[in-house]
Structure formats: structure tokens, C-alpha cells
Design a protein around this motif. Structure first.
Motif, PDB file in Angstrom:
ATOM      1  N   ILE A 188      -5.929   2.260 -10.133  1.00 44.80           N
ATOM      2  CA  ILE A 188      -5.252   2.680  -8.899  1.00 44.80           C
ATOM      3  C   ILE A 188      -4.014   3.499  -9.246  1.00 44.80           C
ATOM      4  CG2 ILE A 188      -3.976   1.823  -6.894  1.00 44.80           C
ATOM      5  CD1 ILE A 188      -5.991  -0.498  -6.749  1.00 44.80           C
ATOM      6  N   ASN A 232     -13.951   3.864   1.562  1.00 43.34           N
ATOM      7  CA  ASN A 232     -14.076   5.023   0.665  1.00 43.34           C
ATOM      8  C   ASN A 232     -15.534   5.408   0.482  1.00 43.34           C
ATOM      9  OD1 ASN A 232     -11.336   5.192   0.258  1.00 43.34           O
ATOM     10  ND2 ASN A 232     -11.352   4.120  -1.708  1.00 43.34           N
ATOM     11  N   GLY A 289       0.815  -1.216   0.000  1.00 41.48           N
ATOM     12  CA  GLY A 289       0.000   0.000   0.000  1.00 41.48           C
ATOM     13  C   GLY A 289       0.843   1.258   0.000  1.00 41.48           C
ATOM     14  N   ASP A 307      -1.106   9.447  -4.401  1.00 43.42           N
ATOM     15  CA  ASP A 307      -0.004   8.611  -3.929  1.00 43.42           C
ATOM     16  C   ASP A 307       1.322   9.371  -3.985  1.00 43.42           C
ATOM     17  OD1 ASP A 307      -1.643   6.475  -3.351  1.00 43.42           O
ATOM     18  OD2 ASP A 307      -1.336   5.479  -5.264  1.00 43.42           O
ATOM     19  N   ASP A 342      -5.679  -0.898   0.714  1.00 45.12           N
ATOM     20  CA  ASP A 342      -6.481  -0.549  -0.464  1.00 45.12           C
ATOM     21  C   ASP A 342      -7.738  -1.401  -0.549  1.00 45.12           C
ATOM     22  OD1 ASP A 342      -4.752   1.442  -1.257  1.00 45.12           O
ATOM     23  OD2 ASP A 342      -3.619   0.177  -2.608  1.00 45.12           O
ATOM     24  N   ASP A 349     -10.340  -0.054   1.849  1.00 45.42           N
ATOM     25  CA  ASP A 349     -10.815   1.261   1.417  1.00 45.42           C
ATOM     26  C   ASP A 349     -11.734   1.136   0.207  1.00 45.42           C
ATOM     27  OD1 ASP A 349      -9.623   2.739   3.382  1.00 45.42           O
ATOM     28  OD2 ASP A 349      -7.929   3.404   2.169  1.00 45.42           O
ATOM     29  N   ILE A 350     -11.282   0.394  -0.801  1.00 42.34           N
ATOM     30  CA  ILE A 350     -12.072   0.271  -2.027  1.00 42.34           C
ATOM     31  C   ILE A 350     -13.341  -0.535  -1.761  1.00 42.34           C
ATOM     32  CG2 ILE A 350     -12.066  -0.713  -4.366  1.00 42.34           C
ATOM     33  CD1 ILE A 350      -9.015  -0.121  -4.430  1.00 42.34           C
ATOM     34  N   SER A 408      -6.182   4.775  -5.196  1.00 43.09           N
ATOM     35  CA  SER A 408      -7.189   3.894  -4.593  1.00 43.09           C
ATOM     36  C   SER A 408      -8.274   4.695  -3.898  1.00 43.09           C
ATOM     37  CB  SER A 408      -6.526   2.926  -3.611  1.00 43.09           C
ATOM     38  OG  SER A 408      -5.901   3.633  -2.573  1.00 43.09           O
ATOM     39  N   LYS A 409      -8.002   5.903  -3.504  1.00 41.84           N
ATOM     40  CA  LYS A 409      -9.038   6.686  -2.824  1.00 41.84           C
ATOM     41  C   LYS A 409     -10.150   7.117  -3.774  1.00 41.84           C
ATOM     42  CE  LYS A 409      -8.469  10.928  -1.380  1.00 41.84           C
ATOM     43  NZ  LYS A 409      -7.960  12.200  -0.813  1.00 41.84           N
TER      44      LYS A 409
END
Lengths: 374, 374, 374, 374
Positions: D282, D325, C286, C317, D317, D320-321, D287-288
Motif C-alpha cells: 500500500i 477495486n 485512509g 496517495d 482501503d 476497495d482492496i 491501495s488502488k
């Protein structure tokens, strides 16, 4: 990387530049060398100098879009086709080690297109395939669009397959009718930003799903701009192409769209100099399906080449994508009058430590520019 | 994917199992079929059934590590070598369409190793190369380590090159002396978790930097476990291998470590079933440098195969990594008595829609398992 | 990218440079500014100029390896520790907006190490954590190695956790005894090429598997060089760390090594400027686990920064890895005397079109250098 | 992964199913549970069971496309809007821990749309945003298309921003006029294969380039199907959006399209279960910017979840995904009546070794299914 080959590279006929006017593309403060018109007309001057400076051994040239496809009058389109091909042969033969040609074809009459392609591939020198600018404008008001998935085009595809002439499907500006409500007030989206790819990817899939590649297994197609979205969509395309709902779709029932890539369909990097997009494409369709290209003069030769030369990628894929895949797809490039040859990564200056630079690492400020400039 | 080939796959001699005892590897609650000893001794039973069930056409078998390398007595090591090779030939020839052999070699005497390799490759059937388990134990207390970058091993490398016999460098358990302070109280780190790779990657680089691959350009080396960290380190290795500081390092001054991958050095996926690691390896060394393997019976055949069969990757790389690269590296597999052949992705069931499954997508619950199981 | 932070950046004490002599690292034809000694001693001159030129806002400085870890005499090591920390405080406080400090610690006596760390973090200014150079040399001949997974070091880890002082585990040159047979004739492999990482990754895993991070959940560790191989090995590490075979391994039975990354373990890019390796690391651990660093003066500031500034990666990122992750890990950097703050990608010049460059694309020769230089 | 949230999930009104008929989507041999009509009408039965079985904690439901956008009669569209919203509130409030609602809106009258959205967000329970099915059909023959980049829609965008109601832009079937020549004989391409994305990506970019996001910085937009090609095209979009040629394009001159992702624009994975496409996304947008979704019942819940649960990607990730998120984008989900909360990877069963499975690795046949099923 030395000895790159680029294959989506435009030129204009002096006589037809007005018709394919790139007015509006050139910023007001452009230098003379940056004028699109100048660069489209030039082949042996500024263009060749930039090829020398940036490690491009050969360009396959094609008539500036929309070319013959933009002429709804059949006679005008066929006349432009033959005159463009004659002109381009002359230009290529002035320096066949550095240039080759794609035939420009009118697609009003598939048989005539096949004949002109045959003339180029067998009677003329320097031709290695053809480039079509999306659909053919037709009809009295120019708003009829001819697509090449129609069965009457089989005579053309048969010729291309028999001649071993790969066909590049290139985008073009739309006719007024297309999506008129959607885009007439948003011209910035309708061209290279999204509209070009959104139309060409549909046309390509129409040809594939019509079974053209199945009927002509020697036929090869090429699309530019990192595949016009398709590599990223590969899973969804195949996932959603429901055979049961559409039993009269003619493509082989036992194949996926994915299966054609690397065998009969290939992409180039023209105008999309994105490493994440290239990496995604390599994952989804394989490096053997990918070829470097620039899209000059709509793109900068140094931009494209600096990007490509500094990608951190293994030497095998770099030399294949940058050069050798193109030679395998267009074997005529390895014959007279071009006489190019397959080269190793080493030949192309990828990898290795040369020119006395046997100390590197600790203090070598240019080492992270991994690919050596000789 | 059907017709996979796997090449880091162990067997044990009934007579030497005690010496290579895997006691401790088998969990207390293991079923009989899960006992390492059972699985090392078995070739044509449970192993073959799992190969059938998981699409493995052929395994190249090798004597369980440390094998001959673990015997510090030269006579004992040479005896084990010849008896293991004789035994393995018998086993392979019972089913040469499904098995091939790596020669086990004592590395005490390089000339003797060359002779035994020659015997296997020319007088015996079923041998396609050799596998060495890291350094050779030697000396009265067994604590002397022989490494193969020493010039006296050139006679061995010469033979391997002349015989077109690729050499697999496999890890082994350390002798007590190695890193005694570091790891005697941390045995869980010293073996396959990190220690194996940390020692083999050093040994491989020792051989390369000693110029062995330069002196024998027909020599090919293979390492397992996704390259023992090296693909990930490729930039840093070449960046830090300072030629000016070490003028007596014999490797060619004009080459990078990277340059040897895909030409003379290859990796396998044995025991490292990680898609991110495979994707990184493909980026750094190219798919042509990579081959599928399992590391049976230290790994599960279904584990390895389910992982590989469901990777979302283009069909060209999958069939090369899963099969064809191995045939290119070991062309003897395409001759008697094995007679394997290069296959297409289609042959191997990658891509396509078959067995009547012409409706997919919307309701196909298994579609995201993209690779078809026939 | 503007406002980058770098955290594996060396300096040397004038008084101890000879002891940590980098002789041999500097090529014969190096300019004065390229001499390692010069650059290690310099902080406010050439170093700061290069930081300005390359968008580095702050460096966390650490005493040149092996530092205190290289002194087997306890008194000498402890004396060096306190004098180095006093010197570094002075240097940092000359320009605390641009520099911060890692404490140098003797690890002979864990309680003394804890006390010195407490002194740095609470009594001195500019300290944000500590950096240890792998194992502590000890014993009469200097060949005893002290590793920090031993329970007696818990007093030190307790202090680091309580002080919220992350600890950077950095490599060092080996003592003569280590792997003597393996590497005495292959010095080029023993250092930064492979040996450094092969030893530090073992030491880090020793600490984790000893349960140190479980006993001290506020403790944070950092390793450099893109994680010393670990991100690439993540699957195999967890796959092979067999809990049943090693019941006295103290790490929590219900956790994977992977679980600690991004929570208690972090990596930097120091000395490994490879986009494929960074992309692999982001996949496996990550982006929140990754931080930019250089390894100056063993690496070139421009090399590291040109690489980082031109990576084609999303802005979120880039700004996290290049800056904000470091501030989150070392919140003292956001307090007196440093007063740095979290910045947006926009603040850092990533993305956007500024300075009147509102025409780009077609003729913008620098566009593929996506990150804007202001 | 447990506790996933999915947000592009359809339902149908019993009264309007005929109008949104999915006839033709269901294969002849489908079981009753596989009929689209059944699954669109069902909420608390088969759907919820599958959510339970596949680790989906909550679905945000939306009226089956084309919904109100398909009704060219304004009154009919507005009536459908309010009745659909009333019906959906009832359904959601039967089980608000598992379901939430997107408002269905008629877009004939922007003020009315704003009012209805306000009613849903402030007077009704369970609504967290709105979903629009591309353009609004209008005009006497239904062939007029209303696009939401027109300035008169600012009143609607203002309301959405003020209400903190993110707006999901979803595809719809085209009106007959669109691209009639191109696609009337190729219906298999016009829908989810390519046509959906090709139209929605244009509409989204029209809204962005019209400056809507600049005028309403609190406005958030969501698109499905892995971003409708846009993440892959990010470089080319920004590269080609020539500000000098189109001075009246209203988007901020100092921003790139890329800059809006992760701040105001987000994507979901609905219907595109491709790991290479997710990895590319990503890389390009972070990823956000990404959220898991299914597109039920046009996609299989198990298909989507098996794919997601087995991706080899870091736990940060994934969680979050897969969940967090979405909670950050729709904070109302963390309030009454839903009361969901941010969870750790550990909470969601990603990583870790539980349920007594403290032996793994060597013989664990399921280990390569890395994400633990509890």
C-alpha cells in the motif's frame, strides 16, 4: 548520523580490473571522479573524502564482483584470491581505523577456500569475514555453476563457523547459459534490476534448506540489497516450504526460514534506499537483522547517506542499523587494528540539540531534517 | 506467545472496594465472572486460570485507581498505602512465580512516599516498583491537585532512582473541578476514551520538562495505553517545545523528549490493542521502549492476548515486547522470590514448527495464525 | 510536488493584530521576514514568493487564532467576524487563483453565525468554508466557554451542511480558568505542544458523540495537526466509548467514531511533519481522510514542503493528500473565481523522468530525492 | 468482510486434469475435501459453501496452471483453450452471480489468441479478461519458451486493450531446461517458494520495458502473490533501470515502472497473507493497485479470509482492496449476467455496531476482532 559503518563496498585490483571490467556502467558524460574504474581502484582518496563528508567511519572492502567466482579456471581463481587478499591487507593496514577487509575466495576447492579464509583470519590483519559472489564458474566452457549448498562445502562452512567469519553472499553477472532464452534480449533486467536478487535469494535459500546453518550454528550469513526480496516474502516462503512433500530437504523440520534471521542471517541496505522497504524489513525480520550499507562505487555515497540520515525512525534502531549491529556481527572490528566501539545514538549525533541550537521549531527551517549534522 | 508478562493489572482491597467503586462499569447482563468487583478482588482464581489459558506467566499487580491518589486526607491516604502494600505482599507471596507488586503510595508527603517505597523495596518481598495514579488529591474540599514535577518531590524521585524502582504513571478519574465546563455533560469522553490520556500525557511531560529525569538519571518511568498519545506526537512535541521562549524550563537544553524513550521512559500496550498504533510506536520510540500489558480487569485477558499472539511481527520484537523488555526494566523479577529469566522467541513458542506439525502451508487452515499454540 | 494546496494558513487583520498578539513567538534573533506579525499581515509578498518556490498553488486563509472565539463580548466578536470576512474577501479577490477564504465567525449566537456564514458563502466571493478556533469565550469575565455540541448550535450546523461549507476546528489559547492548577506554571505544555490537541480532540469528539454528524449528514469537519492524536487512538476510542453506560449519548448506536472519517471528518498535516505519524494515519483512517497543510506562519513553508515532497510514498496517495482530496472536499475551489482542477501525479511532477534526465541511478546524486523538482 | 471478490482461483477440466496433475500436492493424511483434484474439479459444491461461509461473493475462475501454456503442441494448446473456455462458460452461467471467467489462451499464435479472446469477450457470457500462465512452451522438445514482450504479440495486446480485457500473468512450473543446474536438486525452491515469483516478475518487467503498456494505454495487467516481489523492490527497480546504458529499451524514457501501478498494473494478495507485506505494498503502489485474492484450491479459503477480515486497516482501503477495486478494473462484473455493484464499507459489514451489540468495549471478548461478523 556520524560513525556509520558500510559493508558491501567494492574495490578492484589494478591487475584484474580488465577482467572485471565495469565498462558500460559509466555514463558518457561522467566526470573523472565518477568513472567506475577510477573509483574501484581508489581507496584513500576520493572515497575516504566522501566517507568523511558523509559520516562513514569504516568500510569493509571486498573485491569487485564477480571476482574469483568469475574465473572458471581453478588455478587462476586461487591465484586471484591470494593476491587480492594480500593487496587488500596492505591497503587496509594503511588506515585500519577506516577500512577492514572481506576475504576473496576461490570456491573450486572447498578445502582450499577454508585454508585461504583461515590464512586471512589468523595470519593476516584487517580481515573480518569473507564475501562470495554467488556461484563459482567452473568447467571447460565456464558454464558449470558450483553452488555452496552441496555437502562437499561443509568443510568450508565449518571453517567459517570456527573462525567466526561471517560470509556475505553477493550477486554476480550470470554465465551465458543461465536463462538464455529468457534474458539474452533483455539485458537491462538480468543484472541489478531483478536478476541479481532472483539468483542470490535462491542460492541463499538453497544453503539454508540444505541444513548448513543447522550443522554450523556459529555460521553467520549476510545478504545485501535489503535482503534480495526475502523480508517481503517471509510469510510466503515459510508458508510454502512444504516439509511433507520434500522429506529429504535437510533443514531442521522444526524451524522456519524466519527463525534464522537475526541469529544467523542478516541483511544490508546496499543499493536499496527505500524507507518503505526498510520499514517492512524491520517488521518482518527485526532491526537487529538489518545493517546499513552503500554498494559503492555502484551507488553514490551521498545518496545512501542522505537517505539514511533523514529517515524518521527512532534513535535506537538508527544507531543499531547504522553501526552497532555490524560491530556485534563482526566483533573483530572492536579489536586491533580497528578498535571501533559501540556508540550511543547521542555519540552519533542522532537526537539532541547541540551547538547552541537551543531555539528550534517555530522558525528553524532545517528542523525537519531531524538528524543533526554537526 | 507463552510466558508473557503484563504490568498494568489491577486488584482491589476488600476494605476499600467501596471507595474505589467500579459501579457502572459492569454491564447489566454481565456474568458473575465478569463483574469488575469480583475480578478486582480475585487474584488466585479466575484471574490465574485466564493467565494459564492465555500464556501470561506473571502479572505485576497494582491497587485499583485512584487508590491513594484519590484520598485528599493525608492520614487516610498513608494508611491505605501501607495496608494495601501489606495485603499485596501477602497475596504475591502466595504465588511469587506468577505475581509481583507495585507499591501503592500516598503522595501528600514526598518524604513519607520515599520511606514507604523504601520499606516495600527493601523490607518486603515481591515489590519491583511503584504505581501512581496521576495527581494526588489534596486540600479541604479535595480539589487541590498535587503534581510531581514540583521540586519538593525530588526526595521521592531520588529514592525511586536509588532503589532502582521504576514508577508507573497511571490515569485516574478527575476531581470535579477539572474542566468542569468542558466535560460535566460529556462523561463518556472524560475517562478512558480521551480524558485519561490527555491528563496523564501532560503530567508525564511536566515531570520530564521539569528536569526530573536529568537530575535522576537512574529513574525510570512507565506509561500505559500505548504511551497516552505521545509516540504519535513525538515529532510535534520536540518541534514545538521552544527552549528560547521558556528559558526557565529546567529540562536539559541539549536533549529532546524523544531522547528519554527507551532509556528512562517506557510504554505499555494496556487497553490499546491496535497493531497500527503499535507499529507507529515501534517506529517512533523503538521496540525496546514497548512492553505488553492488558489493564485487567478493565480489559479482557483473552482479548489482549489473542491480539498480541496474532500480530504479524518478527520474533525478536515480539519476545522483547511481550516479556524480555519487562525483565530488563525490572531486574528484581529475575531474582528471588520470582526467579524469572530471559527467554528466546523459541522458548516462548514464537516461530518454529513443533508437535509433529511438519506439514503446513497448502492445507494448514491455521497457518495464518502464525504464532504456534502448543 | 507541484500544485499543492494548504488549508490551515493564518493571516491577521492590521486592526486586530494587537488583540491576537503573537508577541513572544518570535525569537530575538529573527530576521524581519521571520517576525510573526509581519508574516501574518503579509499575503501577497513574502508568503506568495514562498508558495511559488515550494510548489504551493493555493492557500485557504483564516483569521489568526483565537480570532472571534477569543472575544467574550458578543458585539465585539460579531464585528470582528464581519470585518475580517470583508477584509479577507478583498485580499483573496486580488489573487483568487492562489488564495481562498475560510469565514471567521462569532459563535455567541448560533443563528448569527449561520447568517454570517451564509453571507460569506452566497454573497461574497472566495469563501469555501469556515474555521472556528475551539470554544467561544463568553461571560462577564470571559471565563465561560461555549461548546458547539450543545443542541442550540444545530441551527449553525444545519446552515453549514446546507451551504456545503466544511468547518475547520482549530485550537486556541485557553482562558485562564482551564486547568489552572495543572498548567499555570507549565506554559510550555499548554499550547501547541500538547494542550491545543488535548482540548480540540475533546471538542471534536463532543460534537460527534452529540450526534451532530448524524443529524446533518452533509456536514464535513476538518481538524489539523495530523488529527490531534485521534488517528493513533482510533481503536481505543471506539473500544472504550461504552454505549450501555451512557444511554443518553446521542450519536448513532450503530456507528463507530472510525466510520465518520473519510466521509464527514478529515485531518490535515499542519505542524506535524512526521512520516511515521502520516503512515499511521493512512493505516487507521485512509489516505482519503488526509490533506496536506502547513500552519503558516507558525510553521515554515519550506520545512513543510521539503518534508512532504520527499516522503517515499506512492504517487496516488501523494497527489490525493497533497491536492486532490482538498478539491473534493471543497468543490467551490474548482469553480469561479479559483478554477482549480483535479490533477494527476504526473501533472504534479511526482514520478517520471523529465527534462532530459533520462540517465539516473548509478551516478545520479539526487535520485533518492525521488520526487522530481522541475 | 462480506461480499469479497477473489480473482486468482483455479479450476480443472475433467478431461485435462491428468495433464495438469497436482499429484504430490496433497498430503497423505488429507481428507477427501482436501484433495486438490477434487477441489479443482468442484465449483458449485464445497467451493461455493466455503465462499458462503467466508464472505466471498464472487470468484473469477481460471484454468489450472500451466493450462494451455504447458502444451508445446500448438494444436493441442488451441484445442484446450477453446474447450476450456466453452466448459467454463457453462459452469459460470449456472451461477453468474457468484462466478465469472478468465479466458484460457494458447499463446503460440498471437492472432489466434486475440481471436479466441475476442470470442470469449464478445460472443460468450461471463468472461471478464484472460489469464496467462507465464511463458508458452513451444518447440519440438517443449523447451522453447515464448515470452510476450516480443513485438509479434502486439496484435494480442491490441485486442486485449480494445476489448477492455485485463490480462492476469500467473506463474507456472518451469520446463526442465530452465536453471537446470541451479534447481534440479532443490525442487522445493523452484515452485511457489521463490521460483514462481522470480520468473513472473521478470516476464512482467519484460513486457513493461518493451513498451507494451505505452503502445496500448488501455491495456491492464494483473499479477498475484502480493506483486511477485515488485512492490518491495519498486525503488531499486526504477533506480537501476539505466536508460543510458540501454538506449534500445523501448519503454517511455520519461516514465518510471512505478508510474504504471494503479493505472495499468495491479496486484492481488493470492497466497501471501502477510499484513506487513500488504502494508508495504500500500505504501509503495497505493491501495488502488491492490486486490484481495485467495489462490484456491492451492490455498485455504478460510485462511485467506480470516487473515483479510481481521487486518486492522481503515474501512476505505479494506472495501476497495476486498471488492471495489476489482469492480473498477473489471466493469463487466457490474453488467449482465453478474450485476455486481460497488458497495460501501458499511454494506460489507466493516465498521459499525449492529445486531443489538450496542454494548462493547469493556467486556466484549470479541472486540479486537474489529470487523463485525453479521
Amino acid at each position: 548520523m556520524h560513525f556509520k559503518i558500510a559493508l558491501e563496498e567494492g574495490f578492484a585490483l589494478p591487475s584484474s580490473l580488465a577482467q572485471n571490467s565495469p565498462i558500460g556502467f559509466t555514463p558518457a558524460n561522467a566526470s573523472p571522479e565518477e568513472h567506475l574504474s577510477t573509483n574501484l581502484l581508489d581507496i584513500h582518496g576520493h572515497r575516504l573524502r566522501q566517507m568523511d563528508e558523509n559520516g562513514v567511519e569504516l568500510m569493509i572492502l571486498s573485491l569487485n564482483s564477480a571476482g574469483c567466482q568469475g574465473l572458471s579456471d581453478q588455478t587462476a581463481a586461487e591465484t586471484l584470491s591470494s593476491s587480492a587478499n594480500d593487496y587488500l591487507e596492505d591497503q587496509v593496514m594503511k588506515n585500519p581505523k577506516r577500512f577492514a577487509a572481506f576475504a576473496a575466495l576461490s570456491m573450486h576447492d572447498p578445502k582450499q577456500a577454508a585454508d585461504e579464509l583461515t590464512r586471512c583470519m589468523t595470519k593476516k590483519k584487517g580481515f573480518v569475514g569473507a564475501l562470495l559472489n554467488d556461484f563459482q564458474s567452473s568447467g571447460p566452457n565456464g558454464n558449470t555453476m558450483l553452488f555452496y549448498d552441496h555437502p562437499r562445502y561443509d568443510v568450508f562452512w565449518q571453517a567459517a563457523a570456527d573462525l567466526r567469519a561471517p560470509v556475505y553472499i553477493h550477486p554476480r553477472t550470470p554465465t551465458p547459459l543461465i536463462n538464455e532464452q529468457m534474458w539474452k534480449d533483455r539485458p537491462w533486467l538480468n543484472l541489478s534490476v531483478l536478476g541479481f536478487a532472483n539468483r542470490v535469494n535462491m542460492h541463499l535459500l538453497a544453503i539454508i534448506t540444505a541444513g548448513v546453518l543447522d550443522r554450523f550454528p556459529d555460521l553467520k550469513l549476510v545478504i545485501g540489497h535489503m535482503g534480495e526480496h526475502i523480508p517481503f516474502e517471509m510469510y510466503r516462503l515459510d508458508h510454502k516450504l512444504d516439509r511433507a512433500r520434500f522429506p529429504n530437504m535437510k533443514m531442521r523440520k522444526d524451524k522456519l526460514i524466519r527463525d534464522y534471521f537475526g541469529e544467523q542471517v542478516f541483511i544490508t541496505t546496499s543499493g536499496h534506499f527505500s524507507t518503505p522497504a526498510l520499514v517492512c524489513s524491520i517488521s518482518e525480520i527485526g532491526s537487529k537483522s538489518c545493517m546499513f550499507s552503500i554498494d559503492y562505487p555502484f551507488e553514490s555515497i551521498p545518496n545512501a547517506c542522505v537517505w539514511y540520515d533523514e529517515i524518521q525512525l527512532n534513535q535506537h534502531d538508527l544507531v543499531d542499523i547504522g553501526r552497532n549491529n555490524c560491530l556485534r556481527l563482526f566483533p573483530k572490528l572492536m579489536q586491533e587494528p580497528h578498535n571501533l566501539s559501540i556508540k550511543s545514538a547521542w555519540d552519533c549525533g542522532i537526537g539532541g540539540l547541540r551547538n547552541g541550537e537551543t531555539t528550534y521549531g517555530l522558525f528553524n527551517k532545517s528542523f525537519n531534517h531531524r538528524l543533526m549534522k554537526q
